[in-house]
Write a protein that holds these residues in place. Structure first.
Motif, PDB file in Angstrom:
ATOM      1  N   UNK A   1       0.841  -1.203   0.000  1.00 24.90           N
ATOM      2  CA  UNK A   1       0.000   0.000   0.000  1.00 24.90           C
ATOM      3  C   UNK A   1       0.873   1.249   0.000  1.00 24.90           C
ATOM      4  N   UNK A   2       0.319   2.350  -0.503  1.00 28.31           N
ATOM      5  CA  UNK A   2       1.005   3.641  -0.492  1.00 28.31           C
ATOM      6  C   UNK A   2      -0.054   4.732  -0.556  1.00 28.31           C
ATOM      7  N   UNK A   3       0.188   5.909   0.033  1.00 25.25           N
ATOM      8  CA  UNK A   3      -0.812   6.984   0.051  1.00 25.25           C
ATOM      9  C   UNK A   3      -1.292   7.392  -1.337  1.00 25.25           C
ATOM     10  N   UNK A   4      -0.388   7.360  -2.329  1.00 28.85           N
ATOM     11  CA  UNK A   4      -0.797   7.796  -3.657  1.00 28.85           C
ATOM     12  C   UNK A   4      -1.907   6.918  -4.232  1.00 28.85           C
ATOM     13  N   UNK A   5      -2.000   5.655  -3.774  1.00 32.07           N
ATOM     14  CA  UNK A   5      -3.045   4.762  -4.275  1.00 32.07           C
ATOM     15  C   UNK A   5      -4.425   5.244  -3.833  1.00 32.07           C
ATOM     16  N   UNK A   6      -4.529   5.629  -2.563  1.00 32.08           N
ATOM     17  CA  UNK A   6      -5.809   6.161  -2.077  1.00 32.08           C
ATOM     18  C   UNK A   6      -6.155   7.456  -2.797  1.00 32.08           C
ATOM     19  N   UNK A   7      -5.142   8.288  -3.025  1.00 34.24           N
ATOM     20  CA  UNK A   7      -5.369   9.539  -3.761  1.00 34.24           C
ATOM     21  C   UNK A   7      -5.882   9.240  -5.164  1.00 34.24           C
ATOM     22  N   UNK A   8      -5.303   8.240  -5.813  1.00 35.49           N
ATOM     23  CA  UNK A   8      -5.749   7.861  -7.155  1.00 35.49           C
ATOM     24  C   UNK A   8      -7.174   7.312  -7.129  1.00 35.49           C
ATOM     25  N   UNK A   9      -7.491   6.506  -6.104  1.00 38.64           N
ATOM     26  CA  UNK A   9      -8.855   5.985  -5.979  1.00 38.64           C
ATOM     27  C   UNK A   9      -9.859   7.135  -5.834  1.00 38.64           C
ATOM     28  N   UNK A  10      -9.485   8.147  -5.054  1.00 40.75           N
ATOM     29  CA  UNK A  10     -10.374   9.292  -4.874  1.00 40.75           C
ATOM     30  C   UNK A  10     -10.569  10.047  -6.185  1.00 40.75           C
ATOM     31  N   UNK A  11      -9.499  10.159  -6.942  1.00 39.12           N
ATOM     32  CA  UNK A  11      -9.624  10.855  -8.222  1.00 39.12           C
ATOM     33  C   UNK A  11     -10.515  10.073  -9.182  1.00 39.12           C
ATOM     34  N   UNK A  12     -10.393   8.759  -9.153  1.00 40.53           N
ATOM     35  CA  UNK A  12     -11.257   7.931  -9.991  1.00 40.53           C
ATOM     36  C   UNK A  12     -12.720   8.147  -9.618  1.00 40.53           C
ATOM     37  N   UNK A  13     -13.006   8.122  -8.321  1.00 39.77           N
ATOM     38  CA  UNK A  13     -14.394   8.321  -7.869  1.00 39.77           C
ATOM     39  C   UNK A  13     -14.895   9.705  -8.290  1.00 39.77           C
ATOM     40  N   UNK A  14     -14.037  10.714  -8.227  1.00 36.10           N
ATOM     41  CA  UNK A  14     -14.435  12.059  -8.632  1.00 36.10           C
ATOM     42  C   UNK A  14     -14.769  12.094 -10.117  1.00 36.10           C
ATOM     43  N   UNK A  15     -13.918  11.490 -10.936  1.00 32.94           N
ATOM     44  CA  UNK A  15     -14.167  11.461 -12.379  1.00 32.94           C
ATOM     45  C   UNK A  15     -15.441  10.687 -12.705  1.00 32.94           C
ATOM     46  N   UNK A  16     -15.809   9.742 -11.846  1.00 36.54           N
ATOM     47  CA  UNK A  16     -17.030   8.963 -12.060  1.00 36.54           C
ATOM     48  C   UNK A  16     -18.262   9.624 -11.458  1.00 36.54           C
ATOM     49  N   UNK A  17     -18.078  10.835 -10.914  1.00 39.79           N
ATOM     50  CA  UNK A  17     -19.199  11.561 -10.323  1.00 39.79           C
ATOM     51  C   UNK A  17     -19.590  11.081  -8.945  1.00 39.79           C
TER      52      UNK A  17
END
Length: 442
Positions: free
Chosen positions: A206-222
């Protein structure tokens, strides 16, 4: 380019065909850095003793290695220089950014880490240790070149295959490679494949950037609520990971939750120290949240650091004048407007803000503001269409105060047609016009 699965080149050839830049104020340290870097065989080593010249060099030529030590220059320190390099895209994707800092405080280390250097070293450091650490970093970069080549070619499958072919072990290196792949996919808004890459990266820890990327994915998906929940947990678990605060503030601002966005930016400011972009954003969002005291404080800190440097923007002065005028601090507003004229005369607002302050002072004194408003309108017309939306809004409000609805409507149309007004500013135009009756004189 290094071949997948093979050892990196000999140390004396790691920078062959590449150029390096050394930025350091001390001549003695600068010479030591040049000597160490030269040992890796670059085609050229350019050195600078200040940030301004370094940025000119970076704009003129490509550099694959940048070593930043003590960095003097108006408005600059090591953190602000790295931030500027990143913002202007002056280092290639597979370039190497090295920082040497004398500071050991948590706040300064967090500030540097937030800018993502490949190697951060505490001074003083000897030439032998520096060469050893730099060699290890450059060897990793060479191994990543095939992955970067596939990313830049848009070949996701090849970039993943080349990552997995990096050999046994090298877990952190593989995770770094997959991070580049994932971030490239997110820039292209390819959330489906970005999620696949994240699943693969999770196998390497695990790494913090992974959670950040997951959040960005959710944002792009509305799915902003899910993104906020992920980021709130990340802030709680890894408070030193500054990018999570910026991401939170970005989503909250898009949702209109300006006070919460400002709160998260201020938390980041407290943990990581000065950042040009973050302080600028704090001021802008504080204005939107109605917290003009905080807006003034953030903008004052910003201008105090960047004044008379290339880091300053005319918009910073414009925002400060608007805030000061709204708070009734007209004398200080006039000073800032004059600073804008002196330091940023190219800014279209520079010829409009001082007449605006003169008008405000005339109203405050209880005199006849007719002549001052006429001068203001003439200045606005002469400055042309590039005057900022914020300044035009101030002039529009002045027109409505004096019953000049026709002039106000003309300014409102110019704002709407400029294409530079977001929903917040267009809403403010509408509110101002609706607040003033159509039958007002003029």
């Amino acid at each position: 380019m290094a071949s997948i699965g093979r050892p990196p080149p000999a140390p004396g050839t790691l920078l062959r065909g590449r150029r390096a830049l050394v930025v350091e104020a001390s001549r003695r340290v600068r010479l030591m850095l040049r000597e160490v870097v030269s040992g890796f065989g670059p085609d050229q080593v350019v050195s600078s003793d200040n940030a301004t010249d370094a940025l000119d060099d970076l704009r003129a030529e490509r550099f694959d290695l940048i070593v930043c030590g003590q960095v003097p220059g108006p408005g600059y320190d090591t953190v602000t220089l790295i931030e500027r390099i990143r913002a202007l895209g002056l280092i290639p994707r597979c370039g190497t950014l090295v920082v040497l800092t004398p500071s050991r405080t948590t706040r300064d280390v967090v500030s540097l880490a937030a800018q993502g250097p490949d190697l951060c070293l505490i001074r003083p450091i000897g030439a032998a240790e520096l060469a050893q650490r730099l060699r290890a970093t450059l060897e990793e970069k060479v191994l990543l070149e095939p992955v970067v080549g596939a990313i830049e070619a848009g070949d996701v499958r090849a970039s993943i295959e080349r990552t997995l072919a990096l050999g046994p072990g090298r877990t952190e290196l593989k995770r770094s490679a997959l991070r580049m792949v994932c971030e490239d996919l997110l820039e292209r808004r390819d959330t489906a494949r970005a999620e696949e890459v994240l699943e693969l990266a999770a196998a390497f820890g695990d790494a913090p950037w992974m959670t950040l990327a997951q959040a960005r994915i959710r944002t792009l998906q509305g799915q902003e609520a899910q993104a906020l929940a992920l980021l709130e947990r990340l802030v709680s678990d890894r408070p030193e990971f500054i990018a999570s605060y910026d991401a939170l503030a970005s989503i909250e601002a898009d949702l209109g939750a300006f006070p919460s966005a400002v709160r998260h930016l201020e938390e980041a400011n407290a943990r990581a120290g000065f950042s040009v972009s973050r302080f600028r954003r704090t001021g802008a969002l504080a204005i939107r949240s109605g917290d003009l005291g905080l807006a003034e404080s953030a903008l004052d800190r910003l201008l105090g650091r960047v004044e008379r440097s290339e880091l300053a923007e005319g918009a910073d002065y414009v925002a400060m004048v608007d805030v000061l005028a709204a708070r009734g601090k007209l004398e200080r507003a006039g000073q800032v407007a004059r600073e804008l004229q002196r330091n940023h005369s190219y800014c279209p607002d520079s010829s409009v803000l001082l007449p605006l302050v003169v008008y405000r002072r005339r109203v405050e004194e209880g005199g006849d503001p007719t002549a001052a408003l006429e001068t203001l309108l003439q200045a606005l017309e002469k400055a042309g269409p590039e005057v900022s939306v914020e300044t035009r809004l101030q002039v529009l409000e002045a027109c409505l105060e004096q019953g000049l609805r026709r002039e106000a409507l003309a300014i409102a149309r110019a704002i709407a047609l400029s294409g530079r007004a977001d929903r917040f500013r267009l809403g403010r135009v509408r509110a101002l016009l609706e607040r003033t009756p159509d039958h007002a004189p003029g």
